[in-house]
Design a protein around this motif. Sequence first.
Motif, mmCIF file in Angstrom:
data_model
loop_
_atom_site.group_PDB
_atom_site.id
_atom_site.type_symbol
_atom_site.label_atom_id
_atom_site.label_comp_id
_atom_site.label_asym_id
_atom_site.label_seq_id
_atom_site.Cartn_x
_atom_site.Cartn_y
_atom_site.Cartn_z
ATOM 1 N N ASP A 142 0.808 -1.214 0.000
ATOM 2 C CA ASP A 142 0.000 0.000 0.000
ATOM 3 C C ASP A 142 0.844 1.269 0.000
ATOM 4 N N ALA A 143 2.154 1.148 0.091
ATOM 5 C CA ALA A 143 3.013 2.330 0.085
ATOM 6 C C ALA A 143 2.853 3.065 -1.241
ATOM 7 N N GLU A 144 2.758 4.389 -1.178
ATOM 8 C CA GLU A 144 2.445 5.180 -2.370
ATOM 9 C C GLU A 144 3.455 4.951 -3.492
ATOM 10 N N LYS A 145 4.737 4.986 -3.163
ATOM 11 C CA LYS A 145 5.756 4.816 -4.206
ATOM 12 C C LYS A 145 5.652 3.440 -4.837
ATOM 13 N N ARG A 146 5.389 2.436 -4.026
ATOM 14 C CA ARG A 146 5.304 1.070 -4.535
ATOM 15 C C ARG A 146 4.036 0.888 -5.368
ATOM 16 N N LYS A 147 2.960 1.572 -4.989
ATOM 17 C CA LYS A 147 1.739 1.532 -5.795
ATOM 18 C C LYS A 147 1.957 2.198 -7.151
ATOM 19 N N GLU A 148 2.736 3.257 -7.166
ATOM 20 C CA GLU A 148 3.023 3.925 -8.437
ATOM 21 C C GLU A 148 3.753 2.988 -9.393
ATOM 22 N N VAL A 149 4.712 2.239 -8.862
ATOM 23 C CA VAL A 149 5.429 1.280 -9.706
ATOM 24 C C VAL A 149 4.470 0.201 -10.195
ATOM 25 N N ARG A 150 3.597 -0.261 -9.321
ATOM 26 C CA ARG A 150 2.639 -1.291 -9.738
ATOM 27 C C ARG A 150 1.736 -0.759 -10.851
ATOM 28 N N GLY A 151 1.293 0.489 -10.723
ATOM 29 C CA GLY A 151 0.489 1.084 -11.786
ATOM 30 C C GLY A 151 1.237 1.178 -13.096
ATOM 31 N N GLN A 152 2.534 1.463 -13.016
ATOM 32 C CA GLN A 152 3.362 1.524 -14.213
ATOM 33 C C GLN A 152 3.436 0.162 -14.899
ATOM 34 N N LEU A 153 3.632 -0.896 -14.130
ATOM 35 C CA LEU A 153 3.717 -2.236 -14.707
ATOM 36 C C LEU A 153 2.383 -2.653 -15.314
ATOM 37 N N ILE A 154 1.295 -2.355 -14.634
ATOM 38 C CA ILE A 154 -0.036 -2.687 -15.160
ATOM 39 C C ILE A 154 -0.253 -1.986 -16.491
ATOM 40 N N ASP A 155 0.125 -0.708 -16.545
ATOM 41 C CA ASP A 155 -0.067 0.064 -17.760
ATOM 42 C C ASP A 155 0.745 -0.510 -18.914
ATOM 43 N N TYR A 156 1.986 -0.914 -18.650
ATOM 44 C CA TYR A 156 2.808 -1.510 -19.702
ATOM 45 C C TYR A 156 2.197 -2.823 -20.196
ATOM 46 N N ALA A 157 1.739 -3.648 -19.252
ATOM 47 C CA ALA A 157 1.122 -4.911 -19.662
ATOM 48 C C ALA A 157 -0.098 -4.659 -20.528
ATOM 49 N N GLU A 158 -0.897 -3.682 -20.129
ATOM 50 C CA GLU A 158 -2.096 -3.378 -20.896
ATOM 51 C C GLU A 158 -1.763 -2.904 -22.305
ATOM 52 N N LEU A 159 -0.702 -2.112 -22.431
ATOM 53 C CA LEU A 159 -0.308 -1.622 -23.753
ATOM 54 C C LEU A 159 0.084 -2.769 -24.674
ATOM 55 N N VAL A 160 0.827 -3.728 -24.147
ATOM 56 C CA VAL A 160 1.221 -4.866 -24.977
ATOM 57 C C VAL A 160 -0.009 -5.652 -25.409
ATOM 58 N N PHE A 161 -0.955 -5.880 -24.491
ATOM 59 C CA PHE A 161 -2.183 -6.585 -24.842
ATOM 60 C C PHE A 161 -2.991 -5.805 -25.874
ATOM 61 N N ARG A 162 -2.944 -4.507 -25.778
ATOM 62 C CA ARG A 162 -3.740 -3.684 -26.688
ATOM 63 C C ARG A 162 -3.176 -3.714 -28.100
ATOM 64 N N ILE A 163 -1.868 -3.652 -28.224
ATOM 65 C CA ILE A 163 -1.237 -3.563 -29.545
ATOM 66 C C ILE A 163 -1.073 -4.932 -30.176
ATOM 67 N N GLN A 164 -0.657 -5.918 -29.370
ATOM 68 C CA GLN A 164 -0.506 -7.274 -29.879
ATOM 69 C C GLN A 164 -1.789 -8.072 -29.626
ATOM 70 N N HIS A 165 -1.824 -9.268 -30.165
ATOM 71 C CA HIS A 165 -2.904 -10.214 -29.857
ATOM 72 C C HIS A 165 -2.319 -11.262 -28.929
ATOM 73 N N ARG A 166 -2.737 -11.214 -27.670
ATOM 74 C CA ARG A 166 -2.091 -11.959 -26.607
ATOM 75 C C ARG A 166 -3.079 -12.788 -25.798
ATOM 76 N N THR A 167 -2.584 -13.899 -25.280
ATOM 77 C CA THR A 167 -3.318 -14.638 -24.250
ATOM 78 C C THR A 167 -2.674 -14.396 -22.894
ATOM 79 N N ALA A 168 -1.400 -14.056 -22.884
ATOM 80 C CA ALA A 168 -0.673 -13.785 -21.641
ATOM 81 C C ALA A 168 0.577 -12.987 -21.988
ATOM 82 N N LEU A 169 1.167 -12.375 -20.965
ATOM 83 C CA LEU A 169 2.415 -11.630 -21.133
ATOM 84 C C LEU A 169 3.316 -11.894 -19.931
ATOM 85 N N PHE A 170 4.570 -12.261 -20.193
ATOM 86 C CA PHE A 170 5.554 -12.400 -19.128
ATOM 87 C C PHE A 170 6.338 -11.101 -19.006
ATOM 88 N N MET A 171 6.696 -10.782 -17.780
ATOM 89 C CA MET A 171 7.419 -9.549 -17.500
ATOM 90 C C MET A 171 8.502 -9.853 -16.469
#
Length: 856
Positions: free
Chosen positions: A186-215
Amino acid sequence: MPLSNAASTPIAFEKSTVRHGRHFQGVNSIGAEFATLGQVRLAAVEDMAHKAVRMEVAEFQDTFFPLPEGITADKHPQWPADIFDGLAAGDKLTEQDIQTRFAYAVNNSNLMPGLKISTSSEKPDIIDMGNFKQKPDAAIFKADSVPTDGRPHWADQLVTVEFKRYYPSQDPFDDDDGKDAKLESDAEKRKEVRGQLIDYAELVFRIQHRTALFMILVINRHVRVLRWDRSGTVVTRAFDYVDTPQLLCEILWRISLLSGEQLGMDTSATRLYPNDRDYKLMDVLASDWPSDLASEDRVLKPDECIKNDPVFKHVREKFREAVCSAWPRYRVEVPDGDGVRIFLIGSPSFYAHGMACRGTKGYVAWDTKARRFAWLKDAWRLDYERMEPEGVILSKLNAKGVVNVPTLVCHGDIRNQKTRTPDIWEAQQPVRPSTPSSTAASVSPSPTLVDPSPSTASSTSLKRTLGEIDVNDKHDSEGSEAYTLRRHAHYRIVVQEVAKPLSEFLSGQHLVSVIMDCVEAHRDAVTKANVVHRDVSGGNILILPKVVYDENDGSPSVTWKGLLADWELSKPIHDPEPLLRPRQPPRTGTWQFLSVGMLTENPKTVEIPDELKSYLHVLLYFAVRYLNSDCKDPAEFIESYFDSYTLQGGIYKCGARKREVIKTTGKLTVGDGEPLTFGSPMDYIFSALLPLFKAHYKVLDHSKRKDAASKSPFGNIRPMPPPSSRPSSAAPGARRRAGDIAALKALTAGKIILAAPVDDTPTPEEQQCAEALQSHDFVLGILANAYDMDTEELKWGDDKVEDRVPEDYKPQVPLANVRGASARTMKRRKTTGVGAAYGGYSLPIRLTRSQVPKAR
């Protein structure tokens, strides 16, 4: 080895905002429409709350990175023990140092034969992703397609890699095994990083045709491996790769042995390249064709060529936009009977925001079999029994002759592709939750009202409260959704019609005409197919240019008709076999356009009057936003009427302004209470419909009170408490002298005052108004009268204007508070100005986005 003193990767560009849903496409929420990148990411964290599952590294490796047949773990290459010693300095290195040294160690030692890591933290991709110009640190690519320009190349990434300098302060997850520990920090800085990772994953799913993404997440000397799908995230424990290099080396080696399908690629979608025949065909199809028919509403000239199935210019223009962009092109399969049908697509005309959701994308596609354009929708539908796919519903509507609905071409689930995160989650639970078939009846893909109370979930018990359900998918009001992560199955559906968004209506009169068409579609669905739509919204009412012929002389013209689309949430009015639980929860739809009853009662079945009220809300939204009126601040009106909500007992309820207009006053006002007027027959519509809805709620409320009274042993009488024989006592701070109380009570002696009883019994006229809403006919009659109205006082004119929400509008309350109140606090914070005036709140983060395409 080159080093750098560059600072850490920026987590948010606070000054970057975006209009008209470029990032939140198809939104109706003002707050989401003007979101910054930081707000988008904080909203993503809220959406993904408690959808992460931890897995031990060895189990993760064996589950997701299995060795090919014939290769055993002992046959791996020999890796130097000091391979990552260059990163031993930890946080003394800059983030850029960590990126450079890590990539050098992996590539130089050939840890992934056939693959390479390429860094990209300096330049954004050419693909426009909402003007946010995001720059992930690195990614793994095939060796023959490694970027040389330092850009992310989202379309080519196999595995996304992110670097952080500080551990654990920049670790979004927590490995504490304590009783009350949580996997998601729940730490703010750590939540910001989590939001960044979620956003990157979503972008890959949006542009590519994916069933899953490893990071791969590298934090100083520590590393985690993550797997994303549309149900959630599986994340390993963090481990020190400098001290235990063999563990990371084996993971990277195993990644290099995986097939595209094992890496999460959708094998039903084939990437096209410039030398491919279908790629070149798409270029030809995107060029100007003289035979295309202009889409403007008009009577056709004799020299205009009309084919049996003309291609409208707006359709080819949308296809051209998809092809001319930097997005990748694909050949995709859609089930068609016992076989498959091939479609060619470029960039999506629509995409829904969110990671753990249905991830809907809509395309103008080329049907290679029928040799015509069509609309293709790609989504991850909820995978539960008794939930009919949209194609099954559309097939029934088409067979019954329901007017003004899409025409089904083909549809089906894609190659048995399903999310795996729920399986991992369920395997970790001490008591297995109900099977999908038994909980199917209670899960639905649509926004609803949920309990916003904080969760008590931990890393060992990931049970979620109802408050953590994503708006992009509906859930059970009874709470079964709290016991498991949602299961999704990959699904595609194709329809013939490529329509325009409702915002492109031509005038107030035309807006009314489009609404009439869709009310007629709804009436047909109810009377002919016994189906109710359950998500009447501004995104599901579309405009379809079509050629019609005059019933007298047969002359052709292009007419813009209404099309009621997206029937995936619909259900039979009366199920033939009642279930112990509803097939889908009764409260479904898009927040802004739900009726007061749907936003207030929990649970409530969608009925015809609720849908008719949704049509009124759609009409009001687009009239205020795109027509001339005396509303001086349309954005403020939209925020307070459509986006606001109240909290009652911890449950999201209808905003005060909408409730006041519909249930109390029956009148639209602006400013200090002046009537909202449009100076056209639109005024007649609202003055005629609002009293109907007010009367309907009065009748309903009166009936409820009568029912409650009939169940009470005292009827309408509340028994007075018996007189106390004990000496008067009072709580601390409320004690008074007995003599003073007696003297005051004596003042009423002989002067009994009775309050006049309030008679809330509906009048016969109000009863008649309420009954009129039990069918569509009376509302259709009102709309028809307004459409044909031409009086001295009220007549139609050229009243359509540009979007009245200004480009520089600042929402009363933004989508999320970045580096301020937490997401949980944000949802409870009262608005200033408009919000405070109406006693409500801004729309919760999870209730800001519509889940269906808003433009075709």
